[in-house]
Write an enzyme that holds these catalytic residues in place. Structure first.
Site, PDB file in Angstrom:
ATOM      1  N   MET A  83     -36.016  -7.752  59.309  1.00 45.29           N
ATOM      2  CA  MET A  83     -35.101  -7.049  59.623  1.00 45.29           C
ATOM      3  C   MET A  83     -34.168  -7.283  61.059  1.00 45.29           C
ATOM      4  SD  MET A  83     -38.523  -5.383  61.262  1.00 45.29           S
ATOM      5  CE  MET A  83     -39.125  -6.406  61.344  1.00 45.29           C
ATOM      6  N   PRO A  84     -33.979  -8.463  60.298  1.00 47.77           N
ATOM      7  CA  PRO A  84     -32.956  -9.035  61.609  1.00 47.77           C
ATOM      8  C   PRO A  84     -31.274  -8.796  62.107  1.00 47.77           C
ATOM      9  CG  PRO A  84     -32.743 -10.344  59.593  1.00 47.77           C
ATOM     10  CD  PRO A  84     -33.600  -9.146  58.812  1.00 47.77           C
ATOM     11  N   ILE A  85     -30.450  -8.511  62.983  1.00 46.57           N
ATOM     12  CA  ILE A  85     -29.571  -7.755  63.038  1.00 46.57           C
ATOM     13  C   ILE A  85     -28.741  -9.200  63.841  1.00 46.57           C
ATOM     14  CG2 ILE A  85     -28.389  -6.696  65.498  1.00 46.57           C
ATOM     15  CD1 ILE A  85     -31.046  -5.414  65.779  1.00 46.57           C
TER      16      ILE A  85
END
Lengths: 82, 82, 82, 82, 82, 82
Positions: free
Chosen positions: A1-3
């Site tokens: 769940m990278p930003i």
């Protein structure tokens, strides 16, 4: 769940525009999401991308507003070229 | 002295608005500041909250601009429902 | 799909600890996600929360490292109380 | 190659303006870039500065929107002064 | 002169590692810098990339710490599969 | 109530250290807080500064990890000097 947060100056890629187009933004989103998928196996749907367009007055480089810095670098290069 | 940065898309909670209202922003500020106080004993006056509203074009999810991603997810759900 | 970034100093809520516990982090995540849900109708599963713990040396307030600033504020209050 | 991000409320330093001027932004950029050079020997041309102006509605302090918080603090000080 | 900030959980892409390798970080840096070059004509040398690895305890999703959220999603999927 | 976020590589200013010292951090905090005070009349006690030290592996420039990029730039300069 990278930003992924992308900050760019609010400028156009062609002289007739002074903004990033929706198509270019979509291409940035697609591109960086695919990098995360290809390198770290992150599913596309788990990556959030936020693009921030920053007015050139609000961006500093070399101790100067960005446009002024670019002008000086360009002038210096030209002077050296002579 | 916590700093809380909240990024949300620039959208309304009702169909007739396309922005977050001042009342909603005040409620966000109150709510998260109280969470910091209740969980970590941080006095309200030591917490800074910054809300950033991000245009939907500038928000990516699933490798797509956010609205396009939502459309596809909704279409897929509908198709599965049949 | 909000993103909430919480920066706090790396400190404990009781004198015997100098860090935020996993339980406190879970409570922060739950609390702020619920605020986003209650105020802006954002589903819990669309909110990302990132907590950053910052060493007290790396946090400045009043032109000073945070602990030094707190010491001075406390000393000033004590002096005023006399 | 430091990156400095400065968040300030969108306000003027004089009553007749409600924004930060280009000259003030240039002075911020120059000032913080020089601090990085003087303290950590970072060459000016390796430092990026980004200034973000935040609407006062979007800034929270003391669990309140910033302007409301300031009003209450000022009112309290006045009351104490009596 | 874009700035790209990438936040990922501190995890490995294979079961025997719990961190992102230097090679993977280099590939992320190369990949996203090339996206900026290809989409917005930004020269590689004008792009800064910062990767932040976030402990899984410090990452929230669905109102829960990220690992707990994943466990519940996986359990739900399994239950639905029966 | 400005917030200043400073990201620097985790490196020393002298060859015998690979970190930023507490004294240097204090000087950064003092310096940038004073810039905000001098340029925008922000009281010192209303400014928060957060310093993030980033491992050199996690910092990208020129499409490469920062140290590799610096090596290439230095090699190129040396070659041009011949």
């Amino acid at each position: 769940m990278p930003i992924v947060n992308i900050q760019v100056t609010r400028e156009g890629t062609t002289p007739d525009r002074d903004y990033v187009t929706a198509e270019e933004k979509a291409a940035l989103i697609k591109g960086v999401s695919e990098v995360l998928r290809d390198v770290l196996n992150k599913p596309l749907e788990s990556t959030f991308v936020v693009i921030e367009e920053v007015d050139t007055d609000n961006w500093g480089w070399g101790g100067l507003p960005a446009l002024e810095y670019r002008r000086r670098v360009a002038a210096k290069k030209e002077a050296e070229g002579k």
